[in-house]
Write an enzyme that holds these catalytic residues in place. Structure first.
Site, PDB file in Angstrom:
ATOM      1  N   GLY A  12      30.016  41.021  46.330  1.00  0.00           N
ATOM      2  CA  GLY A  12      31.311  40.347  46.419  1.00  0.00           C
ATOM      3  C   GLY A  12      31.127  38.833  46.486  1.00  0.00           C
ATOM      4  N   LEU A  81      29.893  42.479  55.240  1.00  0.00           N
ATOM      5  CA  LEU A  81      30.917  41.838  54.398  1.00  0.00           C
ATOM      6  C   LEU A  81      31.599  42.852  53.483  1.00  0.00           C
ATOM      7  CD1 LEU A  81      28.991  38.604  53.295  1.00  0.00           C
ATOM      8  CD2 LEU A  81      30.186  39.089  55.420  1.00  0.00           C
ATOM      9  N   ALA A  83      33.942  45.712  52.098  1.00  0.00           N
ATOM     10  CA  ALA A  83      35.291  46.187  52.448  1.00  0.00           C
ATOM     11  C   ALA A  83      36.098  46.377  51.178  1.00  0.00           C
ATOM     12  CB  ALA A  83      36.019  45.161  53.323  1.00  0.00           C
ATOM     13  N   GLN A  84      37.132  47.218  51.251  1.00  0.00           N
ATOM     14  CA  GLN A  84      38.207  47.168  50.256  1.00  0.00           C
ATOM     15  C   GLN A  84      39.036  45.972  50.738  1.00  0.00           C
ATOM     16  OE1 GLN A  84      40.870  46.575  48.283  1.00  0.00           O
ATOM     17  NE2 GLN A  84      42.111  47.608  49.826  1.00  0.00           N
ATOM     18  N   TYR A 150      45.362  47.022  55.257  1.00  0.00           N
ATOM     19  CA  TYR A 150      44.104  46.258  55.305  1.00  0.00           C
ATOM     20  C   TYR A 150      43.976  45.543  56.652  1.00  0.00           C
ATOM     21  CZ  TYR A 150      41.021  42.228  54.487  1.00  0.00           C
ATOM     22  OH  TYR A 150      40.055  41.259  54.604  1.00  0.00           O
ATOM     23  N   LYS A 154      41.154  46.142  59.519  1.00  0.00           N
ATOM     24  CA  LYS A 154      40.286  45.048  59.974  1.00  0.00           C
ATOM     25  C   LYS A 154      40.367  44.876  61.490  1.00  0.00           C
ATOM     26  CE  LYS A 154      38.027  43.104  56.548  1.00  0.00           C
ATOM     27  NZ  LYS A 154      36.578  42.898  56.550  1.00  0.00           N
TER      28      LYS A 154
HETATM   29  P1  NAP Z   1      35.006  41.007  47.926  1.00  0.00           P
HETATM   30  O1  NAP Z   1      34.676  39.989  46.885  1.00  0.00           O
HETATM   31  O2  NAP Z   1      36.101  41.986  47.672  1.00  0.00           O
HETATM   32  O3  NAP Z   1      33.664  41.810  48.276  1.00  0.00           O
HETATM   33  C1  NAP Z   1      33.665  42.998  49.022  1.00  0.00           C
HETATM   34  C2  NAP Z   1      32.458  43.828  48.598  1.00  0.00           C
HETATM   35  O4  NAP Z   1      32.436  45.052  49.380  1.00  0.00           O
HETATM   36  C3  NAP Z   1      32.452  44.255  47.127  1.00  0.00           C
HETATM   37  O5  NAP Z   1      31.193  43.985  46.573  1.00  0.00           O
HETATM   38  C4  NAP Z   1      32.718  45.761  47.212  1.00  0.00           C
HETATM   39  O6  NAP Z   1      32.142  46.465  46.141  1.00  0.00           O
HETATM   40  C5  NAP Z   1      32.048  46.126  48.516  1.00  0.00           C
HETATM   41  N1  NAP Z   1      32.511  47.417  49.029  1.00  0.00           N
HETATM   42  C6  NAP Z   1      33.785  47.916  48.979  1.00  0.00           C
HETATM   43  N2  NAP Z   1      33.817  49.145  49.523  1.00  0.00           N
HETATM   44  C7  NAP Z   1      32.555  49.451  49.886  1.00  0.00           C
HETATM   45  C8  NAP Z   1      31.961  50.592  50.479  1.00  0.00           C
HETATM   46  N3  NAP Z   1      32.685  51.661  50.817  1.00  0.00           N
HETATM   47  N4  NAP Z   1      30.631  50.576  50.719  1.00  0.00           N
HETATM   48  C9  NAP Z   1      29.877  49.489  50.383  1.00  0.00           C
HETATM   49  N5  NAP Z   1      30.386  48.377  49.817  1.00  0.00           N
HETATM   50  C10 NAP Z   1      31.708  48.362  49.578  1.00  0.00           C
HETATM   51  O7  NAP Z   1      35.374  40.272  49.319  1.00  0.00           O
HETATM   52  P2  NAP Z   1      34.966  38.798  49.817  1.00  0.00           P
HETATM   53  O8  NAP Z   1      36.065  37.872  49.474  1.00  0.00           O
HETATM   54  O9  NAP Z   1      33.573  38.521  49.439  1.00  0.00           O
HETATM   55  O10 NAP Z   1      35.061  39.016  51.398  1.00  0.00           O
HETATM   56  C11 NAP Z   1      33.939  39.455  52.143  1.00  0.00           C
HETATM   57  C12 NAP Z   1      34.428  40.102  53.432  1.00  0.00           C
HETATM   58  O11 NAP Z   1      35.171  39.149  54.186  1.00  0.00           O
HETATM   59  C13 NAP Z   1      35.365  41.286  53.223  1.00  0.00           C
HETATM   60  O12 NAP Z   1      35.104  42.191  54.268  1.00  0.00           O
HETATM   61  C14 NAP Z   1      36.751  40.687  53.377  1.00  0.00           C
HETATM   62  O13 NAP Z   1      37.646  41.663  53.797  1.00  0.00           O
HETATM   63  C15 NAP Z   1      36.477  39.636  54.434  1.00  0.00           C
HETATM   64  N6  NAP Z   1      37.344  38.456  54.406  1.00  0.00           N
HETATM   65  C16 NAP Z   1      37.506  37.758  53.248  1.00  0.00           C
HETATM   66  C17 NAP Z   1      38.279  36.608  53.253  1.00  0.00           C
HETATM   67  C18 NAP Z   1      38.475  35.788  51.998  1.00  0.00           C
HETATM   68  O14 NAP Z   1      39.408  34.981  51.976  1.00  0.00           O
HETATM   69  N7  NAP Z   1      37.636  35.940  50.989  1.00  0.00           N
HETATM   70  C19 NAP Z   1      38.879  36.168  54.444  1.00  0.00           C
HETATM   71  C20 NAP Z   1      38.652  36.899  55.602  1.00  0.00           C
HETATM   72  C21 NAP Z   1      37.872  38.033  55.579  1.00  0.00           C
HETATM   73  P3  NAP Z   1      33.101  46.921  44.894  1.00  0.00           P
HETATM   74  O15 NAP Z   1      33.810  45.665  44.454  1.00  0.00           O
HETATM   75  O16 NAP Z   1      32.123  47.441  43.917  1.00  0.00           O
HETATM   76  O17 NAP Z   1      34.031  47.922  45.473  1.00  0.00           O
HETATM   77  N1  GDD Z   2      47.105  38.345  44.732  1.00  0.00           N
HETATM   78  C1  GDD Z   2      48.306  37.793  44.467  1.00  0.00           C
HETATM   79  N2  GDD Z   2      48.821  37.905  43.216  1.00  0.00           N
HETATM   80  N3  GDD Z   2      48.962  37.167  45.465  1.00  0.00           N
HETATM   81  C2  GDD Z   2      50.143  36.585  45.170  1.00  0.00           C
HETATM   82  C3  GDD Z   2      50.715  36.648  43.896  1.00  0.00           C
HETATM   83  C4  GDD Z   2      50.027  37.350  42.870  1.00  0.00           C
HETATM   84  O1  GDD Z   2      50.478  37.462  41.739  1.00  0.00           O
HETATM   85  N4  GDD Z   2      51.894  35.971  43.934  1.00  0.00           N
HETATM   86  C5  GDD Z   2      52.052  35.512  45.171  1.00  0.00           C
HETATM   87  N5  GDD Z   2      50.996  35.893  45.936  1.00  0.00           N
HETATM   88  C6  GDD Z   2      50.844  35.618  47.372  1.00  0.00           C
HETATM   89  C7  GDD Z   2      50.596  36.872  48.208  1.00  0.00           C
HETATM   90  O2  GDD Z   2      51.818  37.589  48.404  1.00  0.00           O
HETATM   91  C8  GDD Z   2      50.020  36.235  49.462  1.00  0.00           C
HETATM   92  O3  GDD Z   2      51.063  35.790  50.287  1.00  0.00           O
HETATM   93  C9  GDD Z   2      49.263  35.023  48.932  1.00  0.00           C
HETATM   94  O4  GDD Z   2      49.698  34.818  47.580  1.00  0.00           O
HETATM   95  C10 GDD Z   2      47.741  35.168  48.934  1.00  0.00           C
HETATM   96  O5  GDD Z   2      47.404  36.407  48.319  1.00  0.00           O
HETATM   97  P1  GDD Z   2      45.882  36.789  48.010  1.00  0.00           P
HETATM   98  O6  GDD Z   2      45.214  35.708  47.268  1.00  0.00           O
HETATM   99  O7  GDD Z   2      45.891  38.147  47.411  1.00  0.00           O
HETATM  100  O8  GDD Z   2      45.200  36.769  49.454  1.00  0.00           O
HETATM  101  P2  GDD Z   2      45.635  37.397  50.861  1.00  0.00           P
HETATM  102  O9  GDD Z   2      46.017  36.252  51.748  1.00  0.00           O
HETATM  103  O10 GDD Z   2      46.597  38.493  50.703  1.00  0.00           O
HETATM  104  O11 GDD Z   2      44.269  38.043  51.357  1.00  0.00           O
HETATM  105  C11 GDD Z   2      43.036  37.325  51.251  1.00  0.00           C
HETATM  106  O12 GDD Z   2      42.821  36.563  52.419  1.00  0.00           O
HETATM  107  C12 GDD Z   2      42.653  37.330  53.617  1.00  0.00           C
HETATM  108  C13 GDD Z   2      42.455  36.313  54.766  1.00  0.00           C
HETATM  109  O13 GDD Z   2      43.700  35.844  55.188  1.00  0.00           O
HETATM  110  C14 GDD Z   2      41.928  38.350  51.018  1.00  0.00           C
HETATM  111  O14 GDD Z   2      40.733  37.667  50.720  1.00  0.00           O
HETATM  112  C15 GDD Z   2      41.689  39.190  52.259  1.00  0.00           C
HETATM  113  O15 GDD Z   2      40.541  40.020  52.062  1.00  0.00           O
HETATM  114  C16 GDD Z   2      41.454  38.243  53.443  1.00  0.00           C
HETATM  115  O16 GDD Z   2      41.217  38.978  54.633  1.00  0.00           O
END
Ligand code: NAP
Ligand code: GDD
Length: 328
Positions: A12, A81, A83-84, A150, A154
């Site tokens: 990821g 790290l 997660a779905q 989700y 978490k």
């Molecule tokens: P990401 O790009 O969606 O990466 C998540 C990874 O977890 C993917 O490689 C996925 O593989 C793998 N995975 C899913 N289900 C699994 C399972 N059952 N067993 C093993 N691996 C599995 O997410 P990210 O943005 O890097 O985020 C990393 C972590 O931080 C996640 O836990 C996310 O919820 C958390 N987080 C992210 C943010 C953000 O803004 N990016 C903020 C707060 C917390 P597949 O794609 O092949 O399913």
């Molecule tokens: N994805 C998406 N697509 N979001 C949209 C769209 C669209 O077309 N239009 C508006 N949005 C709005 C969503 O409704 C949300 O309020 C905001 O944009 C951000 O959406 P995402 O980028 O999908 O991120 P998220 O905030 O729902 O979740 C991400 O951040 C979390 C931390 O606060 C993910 O990375 C989560 O895994 C992470 O925990």
């Protein structure tokens, strides 16, 4: 002696940046990877580290595969790290999300408790747990009110990590990370959906961009900065939980404006509001207070939203240009 780490979710966005950081610090890095029918290591390839990591196959929902991984790697540090992680999907697949994003954390903790309880554990908690926010600026002390399956999953993983710290003295830390993005962000998340569309519209291969709620506000930072905070948490004398954020919030609308402005276009000419992208329950506003991370970890966000979006638009222009050349 060099340290060893296991990273779940290494394919990821964050997994790729964290693996790079750990390799630069001299760690031996094991990637815990779920089997997929097609290869998904493009992010590690973009960073040029795909051959520097050792891979162990397994799944967060299969505790035996986690125990096996811990026994093979014998890690000093375990970063969970995996997660779905897409909020929208969590209403369509709530049980899968509960199993991987929620119970998966408990499986990691059990694998550590049963194999070697000295392993330091990082849990990827999230600002999504604040959901229906109880305070205008969210800190480690703000009560939670998750708004999606989700977020609920978490929160289970978050409290389980704290519980294993309190019950079994496991060195478990939760990073409550606010949204962080990069050129390696998945295309389904809004920033990357926008920067990809900006590149395609600019290069003449897309007409418009369909979005949902563009009044939602997020505290967006750069993933490359945020993985440093994860590592720093596990280098402290005592385990604890930290908010990791920039302290600035922006609407999706203004983020679109920044991205379209960068290529000289007006977002209002291209963005179409499409109810298909509304969520059953929305998180309207996220704004983090990173004071504790600054004071204890000496961590702060270095990249502005403008620089982040510029980096993402440029990467997408390069990718789309390459795609177009292949088609020629
Ligand atoms: P990401 O790009 O969606 O990466 C998540 C990874 O977890 C993917 O490689 C996925 O593989 C793998 N995975 C899913 N289900 C699994 C399972 N059952 N067993 C093993 N691996 C599995 O997410 P990210 O943005 O890097 O985020 C990393 C972590 O931080 C996640 O836990 C996310 O919820 C958390 N987080 C992210 C943010 C953000 O803004 N990016 C903020 C707060 C917390 P597949 O794609 O092949 O399913
Ligand atoms: N994805 C998406 N697509 N979001 C949209 C769209 C669209 O077309 N239009 C508006 N949005 C709005 C969503 O409704 C949300 O309020 C905001 O944009 C951000 O959406 P995402 O980028 O999908 O991120 P998220 O905030 O729902 O979740 C991400 O951040 C979390 C931390 O606060 C993910 O990375 C989560 O895994 C992470 O925990």
């Amino acid at each position: 002696m060099n340290k060893t780490a296991i990273v779940t979710g290494i394919f990821g966005q964050d997994g790729a940046y964290l693996a790079k950081l750990l390799l630069e610090k001299g760690y031996k890095v094991y990637g815990f990877i779920a089997r997929r029918s097609t290869p998904v290591d493009w992010r590690l390839k973009e960073l040029g580290i795909e051959n520097e990591v050792e891979y162990i196959e397994g799944d967060l929902t299969d505790v035996s595969s986690l125990i096996r991984a811990v026994n093979i790697a014998k890690p000093d540090e375990f970063y969970n790290l995996g997660a779905q992680s897409f909020v929208g999907t969590s209403w369509k697949q709530p049980i899968l999300t509960a199993q991987s994003t929620g119970l998966g954390v408990l499986n990691c903790l059990e694998a550590i408790r049963l194999s070697n309880s000295d392993i330091k554990f990082y849990q990827a908690s999230t600002s999504e747990m604040f959901g229906l926010i109880q305070e205008p600026i969210q800190s480690e002390k703000t009560p939670f009110h998750p708004r999606s399956p989700y977020g609920v999953a978490k929160l289970f993983g978050h409290w389980m990590t704290i519980n294993y710290r309190e019950s079994f003295n496991i060195f478990g830390c939760c990073g409550i990370l606010f949204n962080h993005e990069s050129p390696l962000r998945g295309i389904e998340f809004v920033t990357r959906k926008v920067t990809d569309a900006v590149a395609r519209i600019k290069l003449g291969c897309q007409k418009d961009l369909h979005l949902g709620n563009i009044d939602a506000k997020r505290d967006w930072g750069f993933a490359g900065d945020y993985v440093e905070a994860m590592w720093k948490m596990l280098q402290q004398d005592k385990p604890d939980d930290y908010v990791v954020a920039t302290g600035r919030t922006t609407t999706v609308r203004d983020m679109c404006k920044i991205a379209f402005d960068y290529v000289g276009l007006n977002y209002e000419d291209y963005v179409v509001i499409d109810p298909k992208f509304y969520r059953p329950a929305e998180v309207d506003l996220l704004l983090g207070n990173p004071k504790k991370a600054k004071e204890v970890l000496n961590w702060e966000a270095k990249t502005s939203l403008e620089d982040l979006i510029k980096m993402m638009v440029e990467a997408d222009l390069r990718r789309v240009n390459k795609e177009l050349k292949v088609k020629d």
